[in-house]
Scaffold this active site. Structure first.
Site, PDB file in Angstrom:
ATOM      1  N   GLU A  92       0.805  -1.225   0.000  1.00  0.00           N
ATOM      2  CA  GLU A  92       0.000   0.000   0.000  1.00  0.00           C
ATOM      3  C   GLU A  92       0.838   1.275   0.000  1.00  0.00           C
ATOM      4  O   GLU A  92       0.729   2.104   0.915  1.00  0.00           O
ATOM      5  CB  GLU A  92      -0.953   0.021   1.205  1.00  0.00           C
ATOM      6  CG  GLU A  92      -1.945  -1.109   1.218  1.00  0.00           C
ATOM      7  CD  GLU A  92      -2.910  -1.033   2.393  1.00  0.00           C
ATOM      8  OE1 GLU A  92      -2.905  -0.030   3.127  1.00  0.00           O
ATOM      9  OE2 GLU A  92      -3.673  -1.990   2.579  1.00  0.00           O
TER      10      GLU A  92
ATOM     11  N   GLU B 296      -5.277  -8.523   1.291  1.00  0.00           N
ATOM     12  CA  GLU B 296      -5.926  -8.087   2.537  1.00  0.00           C
ATOM     13  C   GLU B 296      -7.402  -7.862   2.276  1.00  0.00           C
ATOM     14  O   GLU B 296      -7.777  -7.213   1.304  1.00  0.00           O
ATOM     15  CB  GLU B 296      -5.365  -6.750   3.052  1.00  0.00           C
ATOM     16  CG  GLU B 296      -4.039  -6.811   3.715  1.00  0.00           C
ATOM     17  CD  GLU B 296      -3.633  -5.456   4.317  1.00  0.00           C
ATOM     18  OE1 GLU B 296      -4.517  -4.631   4.632  1.00  0.00           O
ATOM     19  OE2 GLU B 296      -2.421  -5.237   4.442  1.00  0.00           O
TER      20      GLU B 296
HETATM   21  O1  IFM Z   1      -3.957  -2.622   9.401  1.00  0.00           O
HETATM   22  C1  IFM Z   1      -3.984  -2.163   8.093  1.00  0.00           C
HETATM   23  C2  IFM Z   1      -2.814  -2.696   7.301  1.00  0.00           C
HETATM   24  O2  IFM Z   1      -1.607  -2.361   7.888  1.00  0.00           O
HETATM   25  C3  IFM Z   1      -2.841  -2.111   5.903  1.00  0.00           C
HETATM   26  N1  IFM Z   1      -4.105  -2.273   5.278  1.00  0.00           N
HETATM   27  C4  IFM Z   1      -5.299  -1.913   6.026  1.00  0.00           C
HETATM   28  C5  IFM Z   1      -5.259  -2.577   7.396  1.00  0.00           C
HETATM   29  C6  IFM Z   1      -6.523  -2.198   8.195  1.00  0.00           C
HETATM   30  O3  IFM Z   1      -6.568  -0.815   8.383  1.00  0.00           O
END
Ligand code: IFM
Length: 462
Positions: free
Chosen positions: A183, A365
């Site tokens: 990200e 994710e």
């Molecule tokens: O916890 C974060 C992660 O580090 C990056 N993506 C989103 C998750 C939830 O906010």
């Protein structure tokens, strides 16, 4: 020794995703974490300081003044956590290496004890039959490099490439799945413009420089991994979320388009397609040198997508970037921590990414946050998380049925953990962590995920 509570029987295992037919054979099920969010042990065994260590100590930055100092103590309890993964039945674990743990000042001498931790983790995963997915950077820049300008200093490209070389040389005999960044849109925009992450500056020049240098560092690391790791499968992980105008007025629509470029396109477009979105080119140009776009656009093997919900923008005259971040409209469906729930947006993100980038996709994710605690019997009946996961997996199934090449899905997160500015109050884990005792308990969602993985495997075998 694995010290998980016995998983109580029954509850919530019957809510299974409805559309799983189209998932391809070999579909990979996983869980994700990141170093700063779970490892703790920030002063152990020679680890250097990261930008988050100091940022957490600045008053008002993190809810309740929380820090990642102890987090889930995964550094010492990784075996127990691998035990939880085995109970759930995942095939892969995505984690990140803490750059300051293996190179305490970001460059120069390596820290043998830090590297040895990742040896142990990787070996433990392989022994358990779980594939390690290693991400090089999940936001914890060594503080010593921040003092030299961090991502805004072009020298970071060389520092990152050397770090990648170190990790590849040490772990590349056993790890084959590598992601360069997690990200990048988040840590650049939040860190160099919106003030929500370190270094918490607000300067468009530094933001554009950081974006370009991260892209160059990605390209350099891909080259290092390709040359140094036999049979490497290399990717990068981007958050992708539809950017919507807060109100249906021209100014907000324009703001949403700019946010879309900054958030969804500023990294994958140059990395995969070889060009920046038009709205960013003037900002990037002063930082661009001849040959840079070729250095950035390197062949990768897969694209990781992180997705939770749509995002919103509104016009903001005073903002140098031409938009302001907006909360979702009041009437949308929300998760327990207020994030919009919109599975159709997830389906569309997967279809768009498939069409635009043409790479195998992994959802690296997806998950739901909640403020939760065990009931009187010690169980965590996280039915809203189960409902969220089931509906998002249905949406994934729809995307696959419509042609998206999605090959795996990782829940965020294995464990409750340090949720950046929200500290420990927002929990995303399939496994509950009682922070004072570090005791782990499988939530109902972990049992549901395990049942889902098993049901899909049985269907494929039949
Ligand atoms: O916890 C974060 C992660 O580090 C990056 N993506 C989103 C998750 C939830 O906010």
């Amino acid at each position: 020794m694995v010290n998980l509570h016995a998983a109580p029987s029954g509850a919530s295992n019957d809510r299974r995703p409805a559309i799983l037919e189209p998932l391809p054979r070999g579909f990979l099920w996983g869980v994700s974490t990141s170093a700063y969010q779970v490892e703790g042990a920030t002063r152990a065994d020679g680890r250097g300081a990261s930008i988050w260590d100091g940022y957490c100590r600045e008053p008002g930055r993190i809810a309740n003044g929380d820090t990642g100092d102890e987090a889930c103590d995964h550094y010492h309890r990784y075996r127990e956590d691998i035990g939880a993964m085995r109970q759930i039945g995942v095939g892969a674990y995505r984690f990140s290496v803490a750059w300051p743990r293996v190179l305490p000042t970001g460059r120069g001498s390596a820290n043998e004890a830090g590297l040895a931790f990742y040896d142990r983790l990787v070996d433990g995963l392989l022994e358990a039959g779980i594939e390690p997915w290693l991400c090089l950077y999940h936001w914890d820049l060594p503080q010593a490099l921040q003092e030299l300008g961090g991502w805004a200093n072009r020298d970071v490209v060389g520092w990152f490439s050397d770090y990648a070389l170190l990790v590849a040389g040490r772990l590349g005999d056993r790890v084959k799945r590598f992601a360069t960044f997690n990200e990048p849109a988040v840590f650049t925009l939040f860190g160099y413009s919106l003030g929500w992450h370190p270094p918490a500056t607000n300067d468009p020049e530094s933001l554009y420089a950081a974006v370009h240098h991260v892209n160059l560092a990605h390209g350099a690391a891909v080259d290092v991994l390709r040359a140094g790791v036999a049979a490497a499968s290399i990717g990068v992980i981007h958050n992708m979320q539809p950017s919507r105008p807060l109100r249906q007025v021209p100014a907000d629509r324009k703001a949403a388009t700019i946010l879309d470029d900054v958030w969804n396109r500023a990294f994958p477009d140059p990395q995969i397609l070889g060009e920046y979105p038009a709205s960013l080119r003037d900002g990037i140009d002063p930082h661009r040198r001849e040959g840079d776009m070729e250095r950035i656009r390197r062949q990768i093997d897969w694209l990781g997508i992180n997705h939770y919900s749509p995002i919103y923008a509104k016009a903001e005259g005073a903002s140098p970037l031409g938009f302001a971040w907006a909360d979702a409209p009041a009437d949308v469906a929300r998760s327990p921590i207020g994030w919009q729930v919109d599975p159709a947006a997830f389906r569309d993100v997967l279809l768009d990414a498939h069409d635009r980038y043409g790479l195998p996709l992994y959802v690296t994710e997806n998950g739901a946050g909640a403020v939760e605690k065990p009931d009187v019997s010690g169980e965590i009946h996280d039915v809203e998380r189960i409902d969220y996961l089931a509906r998002y997996l249905e949406a994934l199934g729809e995307a696959v049925a419509l042609g998206a090449d999605v090959r795996g899905y990782f829940v965020w997160s294995l464990l409750d953990n340090f949720e950046w500015g929200a500290g420990y109050q927002n929990r995303f884990g399939l496994v509950y962590v009682d922070y004072p005792t570090q005791r782990r308990t499988l939530k109902a969602s972990a049992r549901w995920y395990a049942a889902t993985i098993k049901a899909v495997a049985e269907r494929v075998a039949s």
